[in-house]
Design a protein around this motif. Sequence first.
Motif, PDB file in Angstrom:
ATOM      1  N   TYR A  25       0.776  -1.244  -0.006  1.00  0.00           N
ATOM      2  CA  TYR A  25       0.182  -0.179  -0.076  1.00  0.00           C
ATOM      3  C   TYR A  25       0.793   1.438   0.046  1.00  0.00           C
ATOM      4  CZ  TYR A  25      -4.078  -2.725   1.145  1.00  0.00           C
ATOM      5  OH  TYR A  25      -5.133  -3.499   1.376  1.00  0.00           O
ATOM      6  N   ALA A  67       0.228   5.769  -0.441  1.00  0.00           N
ATOM      7  CA  ALA A  67      -0.788   6.614   0.052  1.00  0.00           C
ATOM      8  C   ALA A  67      -1.873   6.770  -1.147  1.00  0.00           C
ATOM      9  CB  ALA A  67      -0.010   7.960  -0.153  1.00  0.00           C
ATOM     10  N   THR A  68      -1.492   6.786  -2.332  1.00  0.00           N
ATOM     11  CA  THR A  68      -2.467   7.029  -3.634  1.00  0.00           C
ATOM     12  C   THR A  68      -2.515   5.785  -4.196  1.00  0.00           C
ATOM     13  OG1 THR A  68      -0.892   8.097  -4.661  1.00  0.00           O
ATOM     14  CG2 THR A  68      -2.245   9.484  -3.432  1.00  0.00           C
ATOM     15  N   GLU A  69      -1.660   4.756  -4.229  1.00  0.00           N
ATOM     16  CA  GLU A  69      -1.837   3.573  -5.210  1.00  0.00           C
ATOM     17  C   GLU A  69      -1.254   2.272  -4.380  1.00  0.00           C
ATOM     18  OE1 GLU A  69       0.727   4.934  -8.485  1.00  0.00           O
ATOM     19  OE2 GLU A  69       2.442   4.706  -7.380  1.00  0.00           O
ATOM     20  N   PRO A  76      -3.615   2.941  -8.970  1.00  0.00           N
ATOM     21  CA  PRO A  76      -3.959   3.837  -8.410  1.00  0.00           C
ATOM     22  C   PRO A  76      -5.411   3.681  -7.700  1.00  0.00           C
ATOM     23  CG  PRO A  76      -3.112   4.333 -10.697  1.00  0.00           C
ATOM     24  CD  PRO A  76      -3.252   2.947 -10.572  1.00  0.00           C
ATOM     25  N   ARG A  77      -5.570   4.364  -6.706  1.00  0.00           N
ATOM     26  CA  ARG A  77      -6.871   4.250  -5.777  1.00  0.00           C
ATOM     27  C   ARG A  77      -8.191   4.424  -6.787  1.00  0.00           C
ATOM     28  NH1 ARG A  77      -6.899   6.994  -0.117  1.00  0.00           N
ATOM     29  NH2 ARG A  77      -5.713   4.941   0.456  1.00  0.00           N
ATOM     30  N   GLY A  78      -8.067   5.591  -7.466  1.00  0.00           N
ATOM     31  CA  GLY A  78      -9.288   5.806  -8.463  1.00  0.00           C
ATOM     32  C   GLY A  78      -9.428   5.082  -9.722  1.00  0.00           C
ATOM     33  N   TRP A  96      -9.326   0.098   1.810  1.00  0.00           N
ATOM     34  CA  TRP A  96      -8.608   1.212   1.268  1.00  0.00           C
ATOM     35  C   TRP A  96      -9.335   2.092   0.049  1.00  0.00           C
ATOM     36  CZ3 TRP A  96      -5.755   1.681  -3.490  1.00  0.00           C
ATOM     37  CH2 TRP A  96      -4.667   2.540  -3.371  1.00  0.00           C
ATOM     38  N   SER A 110     -11.070   6.530  -0.207  1.00  0.00           N
ATOM     39  CA  SER A 110     -10.596   7.620  -1.172  1.00  0.00           C
ATOM     40  C   SER A 110     -11.084   9.075  -0.757  1.00  0.00           C
ATOM     41  CB  SER A 110     -10.938   7.140  -2.465  1.00  0.00           C
ATOM     42  OG  SER A 110     -10.699   8.277  -3.321  1.00  0.00           O
ATOM     43  N   ARG A 139     -12.015  12.004  -5.765  1.00  0.00           N
ATOM     44  CA  ARG A 139     -11.002  11.261  -6.490  1.00  0.00           C
ATOM     45  C   ARG A 139     -11.317  10.167  -7.299  1.00  0.00           C
ATOM     46  NH1 ARG A 139      -5.702  11.843  -4.292  1.00  0.00           N
ATOM     47  NH2 ARG A 139      -5.714  13.906  -3.680  1.00  0.00           N
TER      48      ARG A 139
END
Length: 148
Positions: A61, A63-65, A83-85, A134, A138, A142
């Motif tokens: 993990y 922060a964003t991906e 990536p999270r989104g 996770w 978000s 995002r």
Amino acid sequence: MPLWLWFVDSLAVLAILAILVLIAVVIRRRYLERTAGAFEMSINRHEAPGPRGWILGVAVYGATEVEWYRTFSLSWRPRHRFPRGEVAIEGRRQPQGAEAFTLHPGQVVATCTTSSGVRQLAMSPTSLTGLLAWLESSPPGRGVNKVV
């Protein structure tokens, strides 16, 4: 020096190099597994259930991906980044038939869509719960993740 001695020496050097590569792979994997937020995750680009196409790996993990590393590799760079989104989990299922022997014991398969072309993820049920949490956490604006 006779030719057969050169052959024996060459085999010895190759054996030592093979052992060093194996040690390097083990050290790399140990380092990745001890990183905070690391978990075992296998990926597959095929949509159909089956043993074909599964690649074992370790995900970490960020922060964003989520960064994914192949298990049997010497590269210190992630092979895939999720990536999270851009990850949408569409469903989950138990491994079917020979697929269960391809994956780690106890893993479940999550069907998904990603920007990298990965169609299936396999991980332990607790890791899947963590990944879903996770994805859902978000920050506002995002992107929307469809989570099952």
